[in-house]
Scaffold this motif. Sequence first.
Motif, PDB file in Angstrom:
ATOM      1  N   VAL A 101      -7.392 -12.696 -20.409  1.00 46.28           N
ATOM      2  CA  VAL A 101      -7.875 -12.828 -19.027  1.00 46.28           C
ATOM      3  C   VAL A 101      -9.388 -13.003 -19.116  1.00 46.28           C
ATOM      4  N   VAL A 102      -9.900 -14.133 -18.635  1.00 42.30           N
ATOM      5  CA  VAL A 102     -11.320 -14.421 -18.892  1.00 42.30           C
ATOM      6  C   VAL A 102     -12.264 -13.712 -17.931  1.00 42.30           C
ATOM      7  N   MET A 103     -13.375 -13.294 -18.489  1.00 40.99           N
ATOM      8  CA  MET A 103     -14.494 -12.743 -17.712  1.00 40.99           C
ATOM      9  C   MET A 103     -15.611 -13.784 -17.722  1.00 40.99           C
ATOM     10  N   ASP A 104     -16.284 -13.952 -16.610  1.00 42.93           N
ATOM     11  CA  ASP A 104     -17.497 -14.763 -16.616  1.00 42.93           C
ATOM     12  C   ASP A 104     -18.602 -13.955 -17.303  1.00 42.93           C
ATOM     13  N   VAL A 105     -19.733 -14.590 -17.535  1.00 40.75           N
ATOM     14  CA  VAL A 105     -20.864 -13.878 -18.147  1.00 40.75           C
ATOM     15  C   VAL A 105     -21.977 -13.752 -17.116  1.00 40.75           C
ATOM     16  N   ALA A 106     -22.882 -12.820 -17.389  1.00 47.31           N
ATOM     17  CA  ALA A 106     -24.073 -12.688 -16.546  1.00 47.31           C
ATOM     18  C   ALA A 106     -25.051 -13.796 -16.919  1.00 47.31           C
ATOM     19  N   ARG A 107     -26.160 -13.900 -16.177  1.00 46.96           N
ATOM     20  CA  ARG A 107     -27.126 -14.960 -16.474  1.00 46.96           C
ATOM     21  C   ARG A 107     -27.721 -14.806 -17.868  1.00 46.96           C
ATOM     22  N   SER A 108     -27.668 -13.595 -18.410  1.00 41.27           N
ATOM     23  CA  SER A 108     -28.132 -13.361 -19.783  1.00 41.27           C
ATOM     24  C   SER A 108     -27.231 -14.044 -20.812  1.00 41.27           C
ATOM     25  N   GLY A 109     -26.022 -14.445 -20.412  1.00 39.33           N
ATOM     26  CA  GLY A 109     -25.101 -15.114 -21.318  1.00 39.33           C
ATOM     27  C   GLY A 109     -24.015 -14.214 -21.866  1.00 39.33           C
ATOM     28  N   VAL A 110     -24.108 -12.916 -21.615  1.00 40.21           N
ATOM     29  CA  VAL A 110     -23.034 -12.026 -22.081  1.00 40.21           C
ATOM     30  C   VAL A 110     -22.417 -11.298 -20.897  1.00 40.21           C
ATOM     31  N   VAL A 111     -21.258 -10.719 -21.144  1.00 35.58           N
ATOM     32  CA  VAL A 111     -20.570 -10.003 -20.074  1.00 35.58           C
ATOM     33  C   VAL A 111     -21.336  -8.732 -19.734  1.00 35.58           C
ATOM     34  N   ASP A 112     -21.169  -8.271 -18.502  1.00 32.96           N
ATOM     35  CA  ASP A 112     -21.715  -6.973 -18.117  1.00 32.96           C
ATOM     36  C   ASP A 112     -20.701  -6.304 -17.184  1.00 32.96           C
ATOM     37  N   VAL A 113     -21.065  -5.137 -16.659  1.00 33.04           N
ATOM     38  CA  VAL A 113     -20.108  -4.403 -15.842  1.00 33.04           C
ATOM     39  C   VAL A 113     -19.696  -5.214 -14.610  1.00 33.04           C
ATOM     40  N   ALA A 114     -20.633  -5.953 -14.034  1.00 31.05           N
ATOM     41  CA  ALA A 114     -20.299  -6.730 -12.830  1.00 31.05           C
ATOM     42  C   ALA A 114     -19.268  -7.819 -13.154  1.00 31.05           C
ATOM     43  N   THR A 115     -19.450  -8.539 -14.249  1.00 33.23           N
ATOM     44  CA  THR A 115     -18.511  -9.626 -14.540  1.00 33.23           C
ATOM     45  C   THR A 115     -17.179  -9.072 -15.050  1.00 33.23           C
TER      46      THR A 115
END
Length: 363
Positions: A101-115
């Motif tokens: 199940v895919v998660m988007d990434v934050a603008r930093s390029g990696v996943v975070d709690v929000a994504t």
Amino acid sequence: MRIPSAAPTRLGDDEAAAVRAAVERVIADGPWILGPEVESFEADFAAYTGLPHAVGVGNGTDALAVAMSALGLAPGAGVLVAADEGGYAATAARLVGLVPVVMDVARSGVVDVATASAAHRPGVEAVVVTHLHGDAVPLAELDAWRRRHGLALVEDCAQAHGLRIGGRHVGTTGDAATFSFYPTKNLGAVGDAGLVGFSDTSVAERARALRQYGWTDERFRPDLPSGRNTRLDPLQAAVLSARLPHLDARNLRRRELARRWRDALAGSAVLWGDPETTVAHHAVAVTDDRDGLAAHLSARGIDTAVHYPHLVGEMPGLSAEGAPTPVAASLARRILSVPCFPELTDDEADRVGAALQDWTPRG
Ligand SMILES: *Cc1c(COP(=O)(O)O)cnc(C)c1O
């Protein structure tokens, strides 16, 4: 001479003799399957990283598959994976009957709690975080989040050997840590190799059985489901033991190169990652004029690559689930990996630095 984007067979003089001696020793003394070379590399790598248990396997994808099986997730459970992780975690999930199940990434390029929260849904039992390009995801926050939701945490450290955050190695926070020793990785074998680390003793014991047909107490009797043959090759283990003492110095050299590229690009492109902690598996320039930068470097004899051109949600063989991942999609069009490996010569590094310095983006 063109400068390649990676050059794994260029062993440094400091390492070459030890690597050849290791191979000769295994050929002469054996055993050629498992045995003391594998055990001693597992012990060395566990001591180096601080992982309580280390289980050598055949490659980094099998490390992920064995980790997911050993953690005992329900058949058909969902596993959260980052949209830009290259497809390795999603492939492993499918191999053991789980659903990526895919998660988007934050603008930093990696996943975070929000994504991660946005992608989480019923049926998900685990999250794989990928420490991409030699940089860590926000681990403390993600660990707290997944504990609140009762999810298993797998850290894919295939691009982050030797990466420490606050003095602690990546891989020591989650329930499992996976490593690939593919030749271009920060710690590379002379072929395929991998390892999976655990904190829990009984999970580690299950992984040991899973890497060898699912045998537990008795040979020739698979006791566990999803057993496979993915033992770490003792030739590779001996090579890795010979190279491990050089890992920190080689990572420093990568970081130093990444710093130079960052400075050279200042004002024209951003360089991925934290200059203080990165182990710079890739040096990734982020710019709207990615194709312009690739052409500029190529004209100066410098090869580049894109890690990765495709998102997990768009990989036909994986049928990953989850919502669209627009931030990852935008990044995938703007990233370019510039040569950044320890065996780059000083002359080559000067050429790359100069070429980055005199590039101006279009538009
Ligand atoms: C290389 C890599 C893998 C896969 O490792 P193999 O040894 O090639 O199977 C998995 N995850 C990440 C992030 C990687 O970079």
